[in-house]
Design a protein around this motif. Structure first.
Motif, short mmCIF file in Angstrom:
data_model
loop_
_atom_site.label_atom_id
_atom_site.label_comp_id
_atom_site.label_asym_id
_atom_site.label_seq_id
_atom_site.Cartn_x
_atom_site.Cartn_y
_atom_site.Cartn_z
N ASP A 78 -14.03 5.24 -7.61
CA ASP A 78 -13.73 6.45 -6.83
C ASP A 78 -14.91 6.81 -5.93
OD1 ASP A 78 -11.29 6.69 -8.07
OD2 ASP A 78 -11.74 8.57 -9.13
N ILE A 79 -16.10 6.80 -6.53
CA ILE A 79 -17.29 7.18 -5.75
C ILE A 79 -17.50 6.19 -4.61
CG2 ILE A 79 -19.78 7.57 -5.82
CD1 ILE A 79 -19.49 8.53 -8.70
N ASP A 100 -15.24 4.56 -3.07
CA ASP A 100 -14.25 4.87 -2.04
C ASP A 100 -14.65 6.09 -1.22
OD1 ASP A 100 -12.84 2.70 -2.95
OD2 ASP A 100 -11.30 3.86 -4.00
N HIS A 101 -15.21 7.11 -1.89
CA HIS A 101 -15.65 8.30 -1.15
C HIS A 101 -16.78 7.96 -0.18
CE1 HIS A 101 -14.36 10.76 -4.97
NE2 HIS A 101 -13.33 10.25 -4.34
N ILE A 142 -17.40 5.17 1.18
CA ILE A 142 -16.86 4.39 2.30
C ILE A 142 -16.19 5.32 3.31
CG2 ILE A 142 -15.03 2.73 2.93
CD1 ILE A 142 -15.82 1.11 0.42
N VAL A 143 -15.48 6.33 2.80
CA VAL A 143 -14.89 7.31 3.73
C VAL A 143 -15.99 7.98 4.54
CG1 VAL A 143 -13.53 9.43 3.95
CG2 VAL A 143 -12.90 7.75 2.21
N HIS A 144 -17.05 8.41 3.85
CA HIS A 144 -18.15 9.08 4.55
C HIS A 144 -18.76 8.15 5.61
CE1 HIS A 144 -18.86 11.76 0.73
NE2 HIS A 144 -17.79 12.11 1.41
N GLU A 182 -17.46 5.48 7.08
CA GLU A 182 -16.54 5.19 8.19
C GLU A 182 -16.32 6.41 9.08
OE1 GLU A 182 -15.58 2.16 9.07
OE2 GLU A 182 -16.89 1.54 7.43
N PHE A 183 -16.36 7.59 8.45
CA PHE A 183 -16.24 8.81 9.24
C PHE A 183 -17.39 8.91 10.25
CE2 PHE A 183 -18.05 13.02 9.85
CZ PHE A 183 -17.08 13.55 10.69
N ALA A 230 -17.13 6.40 13.03
CA ALA A 230 -16.10 6.73 14.01
C ALA A 230 -16.52 7.93 14.85
CB ALA A 230 -14.78 7.01 13.30
N ILE A 254 -19.11 17.46 2.88
CA ILE A 254 -19.54 16.21 2.24
C ILE A 254 -20.52 16.48 1.10
CG2 ILE A 254 -20.82 14.06 2.61
CD1 ILE A 254 -19.64 13.97 5.44
#
Lengths: 233, 259
Positions: free
Chosen positions: A98-99, A101-102, A104-106, A108-109, A112, A171
């Motif tokens: 889970d961590i 994945d989080h 990775i979201v941060h 990639e955010f 972008a 975040i």
């Protein structure tokens, strides 16, 4: 695919260092960059990872600073999950996944949001982490999360745009949740989830110094906004 | 800036002493030292009138935060005084949280000085809706989780209103992330994940839903997180916590305040 994960433990840190440098170059050449290079492209924009990256100035510099930290965190958990320590409990695997994945979201955010202003992918150096050892992995995770929390807390006042401040706030509380969960894994049901009534707040220089041992790429931060107050550690 | 003059006097020494920080942690001794010196630090504070120079907007934000901290502080102190409520295995956790909330109240009161709003009259049963809050551990945990997750969203929503005062903004952020740590721990004790998925209240009663509405937002700064490479919509929602406005928070806590 993940060069660092394949390194034999017998390499000492200097051997490992040069090996990682080589393998980073080789990985880039072959496009094998999934461990740490943003979403997989070692972009030339914002600098070449082997030559160092300059975070830049103003709010963009702070966002690149956050992007750098998120890259390291994402790379760390990616490896922790792909080469799990012995007898990793299912719940711990779930939490670390889970961590990952989080983070990775941060990562990639920020990539972008920064677009062409984003720094290149960093090359991490986890040579000191024993990924086959629970204590080593979790203590490194705890250190990363606490560092991340104090980095965001210290960077808030350096941002000029309130929208970015809000995003940083969105975040940092998730990083704090990570820190608490990892702390509780290490010392269940103690005060390890929240060691103080106020969390740390560190300036970028202090944070980058602490993160230094975990990254090969030279990170230049001299143009970042300066705080006019002391570092509240 | 007016508030800076006032706050300079207590920074960094005072906050350093009031708080124990992860960086200086590692050793339990430094935590204890930090906690033990709170009364000393407050002795310094109580003789000074810090609130006078603060702009009204900042006073409003800090008093809003103070009210929330009073609710939490009252709630945990009452819980700690009900022997048998909290199992021994979880005592240390709630002792820690209770201590933190008391420290937050003291920090905010210290900064506000004469501008500090009066402590509210707190009713943890919400007019009888949670009558067994201090006799049923599950009820207590459910309220604790709701208060903590609400607190995180409340501080987050106010950060922008403190931008004119870098030191107070930083202080608020340092409290905000600790509330998130509390929330994570209580969620995990209840058997939930430490992070919020979608706008789910998990196993909390329907009355808690307002604390989670809007947490499923995946649009951040013009970026649709769910469309990013390698990102699932579950992770996209969990990875960002969302703010609440002051009015939204006050509506949530209103049942816990006696008028």
């Amino acid at each position: 695919m993940e060069e660092a994960a394949k390194l034999p433990d017998s390499l000492d840190s200097s051997d490992r260092r040069s090996f990682l440098k080589m393998s980073a170059g080789a990985a880039a050449a072959f496009g094998l960059t999934s461990l740490s290079f943003g979403s997989g492209q070692a972009s030339a924009m914002g600098g070449d990872a082997t030559m160092g990256v300059d975070l830049g100035s103003g709010d963009e510099g702070i966002l690149n600073y956050a992007y750098a930290l998120e890259q390291l965190e994402a790379a760390f958990y990616t490896q922790a999950v792909s080469t799990p320590y012995a007898n990793m409990a299912a719940g711990e695997m779930q939490m670390l996944s889970d961590i990952r994945d989080h983070e990775i979201v941060h990562r990639e955010f920020f990539k972008a949001a920064l677009g062409s202003k984003a720094i290149a992918g960093l090359t991490p150096n986890f040579g000191k982490v024993k990924f086959n050892d629970r204590e080593s992995v979790l203590k490194t995770a705890e250190a990363f999360e606490n560092l991340g929390v104090s980095a965001y807390n210290g960077a808030g006042k350096l941002l000029k745009n309130g929208d970015y401040l809000l995003i940083a706030g969105k975040i940092v509380s998730v990083e704090a949740r990570h820190a608490a969960a990892i702390g509780d894994l290490l010392k269940p049901r103690t005060d390890a989830f929240a060691p103080g009534a106020l969390d740390g707040a560190k300036n970028p220089d202090a944070v980058l110094k602490a993160a230094g041992p975990f990254v090969m790429t030279k990170i230049m931060a001299s143009s970042l906004p300066k705080s006019n107050g002391e570092d509240e550690k | 800036m007016n508030d800076r003059t006032a706050f300079e006097q207590i920074e960094p020494e005072l906050l350093e002493r009031i708080t124990a920080r992860p960086e200086s942690l590692g050793k339990a001794a430094s935590v204890l030292a930090g906690v033990a010196s709170i009364p000393l630090a407050l002795g310094v504070l109580s003789q000074a009138v810090f609130g006078e120079g603060l702009p009204d907007q900042i006073v409003d934000v800090l008093n809003f935060a103070l009210t929330l901290e009073h609710i939490e502080d009252d709630f945990y102190r009452a819980a700690m005084s009900h022997s048998g409520l909290i199992p021994d295995s979880d005592k240390k956790v709630f002792e820690t949280i209770s201590k933190h909330e008391s420290a937050h109240v003291k920090v905010l009161m210290g900064v506000l000085g004469s501008k500090a709003a009066a402590a509210p009259n707190v009713d943890p049963t919400a007019g009888g809706m949670f009558a067994d809050v201090f006799s049923n551990y599950q009820t207590f945990l459910a309220l604790s989780e709701t208060f903590e997750d609400t607190g995180v969203r409340a501080y987050k929503g106010q950060a922008g209103n403190l931008m004119s005062s870098p030191k107070l903004l930083t202080a608020a952020l340092r409290i905000h992330s600790v509330e998130a740590r509390h929330a994570c721990e209580v969620r995990r004790i209840r058997g939930d994940k430490g992070w919020i998925g979608g706008s789910s209240r998990g196993t909390l009663p329907a009355a808690a839903q307002a604390t989670y509405d809007g947490e499923d937002n995946c649009m951040q700064g013009g970026v649709d997180l769910s469309k990013l490479p390698g990102v699932t919509s579950a992770a996209a929602s969990e990875a960002f916590d969302e703010p609440l406005s002051k009015d939204q928070v006050l509506a949530i806590v209103k049942p816990f305040l006696r008028s």
